[in-house]
Scaffold this motif. Structure first.
Motif, PDB file in Angstrom:
ATOM      1  N   ILE A  87      75.870  42.760  40.742  1.00 21.21           N
ATOM      2  CA  ILE A  87      75.153  41.523  40.452  1.00 21.21           C
ATOM      3  C   ILE A  87      73.694  41.860  40.196  1.00 21.21           C
ATOM      4  N   ALA A  88      73.001  40.943  39.532  1.00 20.63           N
ATOM      5  CA  ALA A  88      71.591  41.168  39.241  1.00 20.63           C
ATOM      6  C   ALA A  88      70.805  39.896  39.480  1.00 20.63           C
ATOM      7  N   LEU A  89      69.601  40.071  39.965  1.00 19.08           N
ATOM      8  CA  LEU A  89      68.638  38.987  40.060  1.00 19.08           C
ATOM      9  C   LEU A  89      68.024  38.854  38.680  1.00 19.08           C
ATOM     10  N   ALA A  90      68.120  37.680  38.083  1.00 14.68           N
ATOM     11  CA  ALA A  90      67.757  37.548  36.679  1.00 14.68           C
ATOM     12  C   ALA A  90      66.892  36.333  36.420  1.00 14.68           C
ATOM     13  N   LYS A  91      66.115  36.446  35.340  1.00 16.48           N
ATOM     14  CA  LYS A  91      65.271  35.356  34.871  1.00 16.48           C
ATOM     15  C   LYS A  91      65.739  35.006  33.468  1.00 16.48           C
ATOM     16  N   GLY A  92      65.908  33.731  33.188  1.00 18.06           N
ATOM     17  CA  GLY A  92      66.396  33.297  31.882  1.00 18.06           C
ATOM     18  C   GLY A  92      65.443  33.665  30.761  1.00 18.06           C
ATOM     19  N   LYS A  93      65.997  34.116  29.631  1.00 20.00           N
ATOM     20  CA  LYS A  93      65.179  34.467  28.475  1.00 20.00           C
ATOM     21  C   LYS A  93      64.881  33.222  27.661  1.00 20.00           C
ATOM     22  N   LYS A  94      63.746  33.223  27.012  1.00 16.19           N
ATOM     23  CA  LYS A  94      63.386  32.169  26.076  1.00 16.19           C
ATOM     24  C   LYS A  94      64.039  32.470  24.733  1.00 16.19           C
ATOM     25  N   LEU A  95      64.026  31.509  23.831  1.00 17.28           N
ATOM     26  CA  LEU A  95      64.663  31.670  22.525  1.00 17.28           C
ATOM     27  C   LEU A  95      64.030  32.802  21.737  1.00 17.28           C
ATOM     28  N   TYR A  96      62.698  32.929  21.793  1.00 19.30           N
ATOM     29  CA  TYR A  96      62.049  33.990  21.021  1.00 19.30           C
ATOM     30  C   TYR A  96      62.376  35.369  21.587  1.00 19.30           C
ATOM     31  N   ASP A  97      62.620  35.466  22.899  1.00 15.29           N
ATOM     32  CA  ASP A  97      63.042  36.740  23.478  1.00 15.29           C
ATOM     33  C   ASP A  97      64.424  37.128  22.969  1.00 15.29           C
ATOM     34  N   LYS A  98      65.309  36.135  22.833  1.00 20.46           N
ATOM     35  CA  LYS A  98      66.661  36.407  22.336  1.00 20.46           C
ATOM     36  C   LYS A  98      66.606  36.877  20.895  1.00 20.46           C
ATOM     37  N   ARG A  99      65.734  36.243  20.090  1.00 20.09           N
ATOM     38  CA  ARG A  99      65.591  36.668  18.697  1.00 20.09           C
ATOM     39  C   ARG A  99      65.073  38.094  18.619  1.00 20.09           C
ATOM     40  N   GLU A 100      64.145  38.427  19.501  1.00 18.43           N
ATOM     41  CA  GLU A 100      63.597  39.782  19.524  1.00 18.43           C
ATOM     42  C   GLU A 100      64.675  40.789  19.905  1.00 18.43           C
ATOM     43  N   THR A 101      65.545  40.427  20.837  1.00 22.63           N
ATOM     44  CA  THR A 101      66.646  41.294  21.240  1.00 22.63           C
ATOM     45  C   THR A 101      67.584  41.550  20.065  1.00 22.63           C
TER      46      THR A 101
END
Length: 153
Positions: free
Chosen positions: A120-134
């Motif tokens: 499992i991982a402690l996670a922070k949700g990505k924003k839309l622009y982060d997803k596009r960058e990925t």
């Protein structure tokens, strides 16, 4: 039956920024572990949550019913308790309550002793622009690998 079970949650790496990883044991029934050993499980829609007694549970984890079982089969989407050290549980609970982070399962596997474990991982949700960058980084890496392959041949 497969020897090495490694069920991944590829969606989690895209949807979340992973901060800290832990390996937890899972409390399972007999037919559940048999289904996992046959690779009949999915963790793509699942997440982890604390109950009122500060115990960590994985919710929405799909383990298909065991085909050779009688009427004593398990429920496919039951809540399953995760086993961690008390120190790790306190750290996770504090981070979730104060920072608003989430706990997502990354990988379900069977260790060398034959026990089912959940990373499992402690996670922070990505924003839309982060997803596009990925997506852009993934495409660039793929194109670069293609060019290198053509150049070497």
């Amino acid at each position: 039956m497969q020897n090495n079970i490694n069920i991944k949650n590829k969606k989690a790496r895209f949807e979340y920024e992973l901060l800290d990883k832990f390996t937890a044991g899972i409390v399972l029934a007999g037919t559940e572990i048999k289904s996992i050993r046959y690779g009949k499980a999915s963790i793509t829609e699942s997440f982890c949550e604390f109950n009122d007694k500060d115990e960590l549970f994985v919710i929405n984890m799909q383990i298909d019913e065991y085909s050779h079982a009688s009427h004593f089969n398990h429920k496919p989407k039951a809540e399953r308790k995760l086993l961690l050290n008390k120190r790790e549980l306190k750290k996770l609970a504090k981070e979730v309550k104060t920072s608003g982070l989430t706990i997502v399962p990354l990988r379900l596997f069977i260790n060398e002793r034959g026990l089912a474990k959940l990373q499992i991982a402690l996670a922070k949700g990505k924003k839309l622009y982060d997803k596009r960058e990925t997506i852009k980084d993934r495409d660039n890496k793929r194109n670069l690998a293609r060019i290198k392959k053509d150049f070497n041949n």
